[in-house]
Design a protein around this motif. Sequence first.
Motif, PDB file in Angstrom:
ATOM      1  N   LEU A 347       0.843  -1.190   0.000  1.00 12.67           N
ATOM      2  CA  LEU A 347       0.000   0.000   0.000  1.00 12.67           C
ATOM      3  C   LEU A 347       0.879   1.241   0.000  1.00 12.67           C
ATOM      4  O   LEU A 347       2.064   1.187   0.340  1.00 12.67           O
ATOM      5  CB  LEU A 347      -0.949   0.015   1.198  1.00 12.67           C
ATOM      6  N   ARG A 348       0.280   2.338  -0.439  1.00 13.83           N
ATOM      7  CA  ARG A 348       0.957   3.634  -0.496  1.00 13.83           C
ATOM      8  C   ARG A 348       0.111   4.664   0.209  1.00 13.83           C
ATOM      9  O   ARG A 348      -1.101   4.713   0.008  1.00 13.83           O
ATOM     10  CB  ARG A 348       1.156   4.100  -1.942  1.00 13.83           C
ATOM     11  N   LEU A 349       0.753   5.525   0.989  1.00 14.99           N
ATOM     12  CA  LEU A 349       0.086   6.674   1.583  1.00 14.99           C
ATOM     13  C   LEU A 349       0.760   7.932   1.055  1.00 14.99           C
ATOM     14  O   LEU A 349       2.000   8.015   1.013  1.00 14.99           O
ATOM     15  CB  LEU A 349       0.147   6.639   3.111  1.00 14.99           C
ATOM     16  N   SER A 350      -0.052   8.897   0.621  1.00 17.93           N
ATOM     17  CA  SER A 350       0.467  10.107  -0.005  1.00 17.93           C
ATOM     18  C   SER A 350       0.245  11.301   0.908  1.00 17.93           C
ATOM     19  O   SER A 350      -0.823  11.458   1.498  1.00 17.93           O
ATOM     20  CB  SER A 350      -0.229  10.352  -1.348  1.00 17.93           C
ATOM     21  N   PHE A 351       1.263  12.157   0.983  1.00  5.61           N
ATOM     22  CA  PHE A 351       1.221  13.346   1.818  1.00  5.61           C
ATOM     23  C   PHE A 351       1.687  14.549   1.001  1.00  5.61           C
ATOM     24  O   PHE A 351       2.442  14.411   0.048  1.00  5.61           O
ATOM     25  CB  PHE A 351       2.137  13.196   3.034  1.00  5.61           C
ATOM     26  N   GLY A 352       1.250  15.735   1.409  1.00  2.06           N
ATOM     27  CA  GLY A 352       1.712  16.961   0.767  1.00  2.06           C
ATOM     28  C   GLY A 352       0.698  17.530  -0.191  1.00  2.06           C
ATOM     29  O   GLY A 352       0.224  16.845  -1.097  1.00  2.06           O
ATOM     30  N   ARG A 353       0.371  18.796   0.026  1.00  4.25           N
ATOM     31  CA  ARG A 353      -0.562  19.507  -0.842  1.00  4.25           C
ATOM     32  C   ARG A 353       0.043  20.832  -1.266  1.00  4.25           C
ATOM     33  O   ARG A 353       0.987  21.320  -0.651  1.00  4.25           O
ATOM     34  CB  ARG A 353      -1.894  19.752  -0.120  1.00  4.25           C
ATOM     35  N   CYS A 354      -0.530  21.414  -2.287  1.00  4.63           N
ATOM     36  CA  CYS A 354      -0.056  22.698  -2.789  1.00  4.63           C
ATOM     37  C   CYS A 354      -0.049  23.725  -1.655  1.00  4.63           C
ATOM     38  O   CYS A 354      -1.048  23.905  -0.964  1.00  4.63           O
ATOM     39  CB  CYS A 354      -0.960  23.173  -3.925  1.00  4.63           C
ATOM     40  N   GLY A 355       1.104  24.355  -1.466  1.00  6.27           N
ATOM     41  CA  GLY A 355       1.218  25.392  -0.448  1.00  6.27           C
ATOM     42  C   GLY A 355       1.847  24.944   0.849  1.00  6.27           C
ATOM     43  O   GLY A 355       2.196  25.794   1.675  1.00  6.27           O
ATOM     44  N   ASP A 356       2.003  23.633   1.085  1.00  4.40           N
ATOM     45  CA  ASP A 356       2.651  23.202   2.327  1.00  4.40           C
ATOM     46  C   ASP A 356       4.070  22.713   2.042  1.00  4.40           C
ATOM     47  O   ASP A 356       4.482  22.577   0.897  1.00  4.40           O
ATOM     48  CB  ASP A 356       1.816  22.154   3.077  1.00  4.40           C
ATOM     49  N   ASP A 357       4.833  22.482   3.127  1.00  8.31           N
ATOM     50  CA  ASP A 357       6.226  22.055   2.982  1.00  8.31           C
ATOM     51  C   ASP A 357       6.460  20.673   3.583  1.00  8.31           C
ATOM     52  O   ASP A 357       7.586  20.330   3.970  1.00  8.31           O
ATOM     53  CB  ASP A 357       7.169  23.083   3.624  1.00  8.31           C
ATOM     54  N   VAL A 358       5.400  19.866   3.655  1.00  4.50           N
ATOM     55  CA  VAL A 358       5.506  18.545   4.268  1.00  4.50           C
ATOM     56  C   VAL A 358       6.606  17.720   3.616  1.00  4.50           C
ATOM     57  O   VAL A 358       7.421  17.072   4.292  1.00  4.50           O
ATOM     58  CB  VAL A 358       4.150  17.817   4.187  1.00  4.50           C
ATOM     59  N   ALA A 359       6.669  17.718   2.295  1.00  5.79           N
ATOM     60  CA  ALA A 359       7.608  16.841   1.588  1.00  5.79           C
ATOM     61  C   ALA A 359       9.057  17.208   1.851  1.00  5.79           C
ATOM     62  O   ALA A 359       9.935  16.347   1.746  1.00  5.79           O
ATOM     63  CB  ALA A 359       7.325  16.869   0.092  1.00  5.79           C
ATOM     64  N   SER A 360       9.316  18.449   2.187  1.00  4.56           N
ATOM     65  CA  SER A 360      10.705  18.877   2.393  1.00  4.56           C
ATOM     66  C   SER A 360      11.090  19.007   3.860  1.00  4.56           C
ATOM     67  O   SER A 360      12.280  19.040   4.182  1.00  4.56           O
ATOM     68  CB  SER A 360      10.945  20.221   1.694  1.00  4.56           C
ATOM     69  N   SER A 363      10.545  14.472   8.658  1.00  4.13           N
ATOM     70  CA  SER A 363      11.505  13.373   8.578  1.00  4.13           C
ATOM     71  C   SER A 363      10.831  12.075   8.149  1.00  4.13           C
ATOM     72  O   SER A 363       9.611  11.917   8.263  1.00  4.13           O
ATOM     73  CB  SER A 363      12.172  13.159   9.937  1.00  4.13           C
ATOM     74  N   ASP A 364      11.650  11.133   7.691  1.00  5.07           N
ATOM     75  CA  ASP A 364      11.129   9.823   7.293  1.00  5.07           C
ATOM     76  C   ASP A 364      10.424   9.132   8.462  1.00  5.07           C
ATOM     77  O   ASP A 364       9.342   8.557   8.288  1.00  5.07           O
ATOM     78  CB  ASP A 364      12.273   8.928   6.798  1.00  5.07           C
ATOM     79  N   ASP A 365      11.022   9.180   9.637  1.00  4.21           N
ATOM     80  CA  ASP A 365      10.420   8.507  10.788  1.00  4.21           C
ATOM     81  C   ASP A 365       9.076   9.121  11.139  1.00  4.21           C
ATOM     82  O   ASP A 365       8.122   8.404  11.476  1.00  4.21           O
ATOM     83  CB  ASP A 365      11.360   8.586  11.989  1.00  4.21           C
ATOM     84  N   GLU A 366       8.979  10.438  11.057  1.00  2.00           N
ATOM     85  CA  GLU A 366       7.716  11.091  11.381  1.00  2.00           C
ATOM     86  C   GLU A 366       6.649  10.758  10.342  1.00  2.00           C
ATOM     87  O   GLU A 366       5.492  10.509  10.669  1.00  2.00           O
ATOM     88  CB  GLU A 366       7.911  12.602  11.497  1.00  2.00           C
ATOM     89  N   LEU A 367       7.049  10.724   9.074  1.00  2.00           N
ATOM     90  CA  LEU A 367       6.106  10.366   8.021  1.00  2.00           C
ATOM     91  C   LEU A 367       5.593   8.941   8.204  1.00  2.00           C
ATOM     92  O   LEU A 367       4.402   8.668   8.019  1.00  2.00           O
ATOM     93  CB  LEU A 367       6.764  10.513   6.653  1.00  2.00           C
ATOM     94  N   LEU A 368       6.478   8.034   8.570  1.00  2.00           N
ATOM     95  CA  LEU A 368       6.049   6.665   8.819  1.00  2.00           C
ATOM     96  C   LEU A 368       5.065   6.614   9.981  1.00  2.00           C
ATOM     97  O   LEU A 368       4.055   5.890   9.927  1.00  2.00           O
ATOM     98  CB  LEU A 368       7.262   5.780   9.104  1.00  2.00           C
ATOM     99  N   GLY A 369       5.326   7.393  11.016  1.00  2.00           N
ATOM    100  CA  GLY A 369       4.389   7.453  12.134  1.00  2.00           C
ATOM    101  C   GLY A 369       3.040   7.999  11.721  1.00  2.00           C
ATOM    102  O   GLY A 369       1.989   7.492  12.148  1.00  2.00           O
ATOM    103  N   TRP A 370       3.058   9.035  10.879  1.00  2.00           N
ATOM    104  CA  TRP A 370       1.793   9.577  10.365  1.00  2.00           C
ATOM    105  C   TRP A 370       1.030   8.507   9.581  1.00  2.00           C
ATOM    106  O   TRP A 370      -0.189   8.391   9.707  1.00  2.00           O
ATOM    107  CB  TRP A 370       2.080  10.764   9.454  1.00  2.00           C
ATOM    108  N   ALA A 371       1.757   7.771   8.751  1.00  2.00           N
ATOM    109  CA  ALA A 371       1.106   6.744   7.929  1.00  2.00           C
ATOM    110  C   ALA A 371       0.410   5.703   8.803  1.00  2.00           C
ATOM    111  O   ALA A 371      -0.747   5.336   8.575  1.00  2.00           O
ATOM    112  CB  ALA A 371       2.133   6.088   7.009  1.00  2.00           C
TER     113      ALA A 371
END
Length: 451
Positions: A347-360, A363-371
């Motif tokens: 499975l894939r979870l997608s993050f980041g929308r126009c106007g935010d800086d989530v992708a940059s 951290s990887d660990d935080e993104l995994l926790g969000w997922a």
Amino acid sequence: MTGPSYCVVGGGISGLTAAYRLRAAVGDDADITLFDPADRLGGILRTERVGGQTMDLGAEAFVLRRPEMPALMAELGLSDRQLVSTGARPLIYSQRNLHPLPTGTVIGIPSSAASVAGLVDEATVARIEDEPGRALGWRPGSDPATAELVGERFGEQVVTRSVDPLLSGVYAGSAATIGLRAAAPGVAAALDRGAPSLTDEVRQALPPANGEPVFGALDGGYQVLLDALVGRGRPHWVRAAVQRLDRAEAGWSLLDDTGARWRADAVILAVPAHRAARLLAEVAPGSAGAAGRITNASSVVVALAVPGDTPFPDCSGVLVATGERLRGKAITLSSRKWGARGDAQLLRLSFGRCGDDVASSVSDDELLGWALSDLVDVFGLAVDPLDARVQRWLEAMPQYGPGHAELVAEIRAGLPPTLAVAGSYLDGIGVPACVGAAGRAVEALDLKVAR
């Protein structure tokens, strides 16, 4: 006497397709040089192994009703590698509940109140039912933000709960950032022809309900296509970025970031709009100005392999309405969408929308926790991943804002005859549109002048 020389700047699907089309047009004696500083070719197409299975971490599917990909795969002898989706449909997460994806819509714009009943409140249902009786003001050729028209005719809930989830998945944008002609060209065309209401316009623009699969993919991932394009196009790959493009006595001179100079009879720029704008600034200032007005969003994909018996619902994934407390914007249950091919589910979870800086900034660990937290909130499942990958796509999602087609026309109109552009910011963000734009770039070059 040396043969003709051509340069392609950018090694994504657009650049590789352009190099392949160039090779077919100019033959074996031509020198085709492709510039890309990345560790691998493919741009936003990236195939990795997750949980021991191949998985695309960028674009993962193409729309089957568009002809470009089936035609290209047939040319390359890859038709037998085409996969089709299983027919499982996505759900929408809104108001902390899961809802079926509405049917009878165009990019979430309903053709009837029944299309979104249960997703929106009764007042919105009544507003949709009454819409055909309200006067519709439309100027043929206009291109408002999708949210402007849909919100005025159907109400804000249709925008945030039906349209936004789909546009967020495609563009990492929203109905407020994407123009109607990009989001729903058939609806805009029906408006231009004088359709009496938005409800009627959407009904006219609905694709045929023939029960055939909507999406396709490649067995083995997009890497199979990339390898075939490289093999047939045979470009000389220079692992460097082009810093400057200058006119030369015969053709063009390119300066890369190692300080090397390269000569070309013709050039195709297959890079994002902001990079194209910098390279065009001196040689085609009008085109550069138009390209510079196209904005981009960033996104990030968290790919997971989880135990095969994880009890996900029977759907292809979940799209998230605007305003929800989830961190992510979409969940793709890849093994449900394409069929299970191993002991683990992907499975894939997608993050980041126009106007935010989530992708940059996250951290990887935080993104995994969000997922993992989103999977609990959406499905009530505490998942222990067997494998995980994080893939960031910075400024990779062009926003097709109001008036986008005019910007693209301005870009192309200002180019000299031996310079062309390709890329996801031109004729559509999907892989089929990129393939088509690359072919159009080769066709636009005056190769007789270049030779």
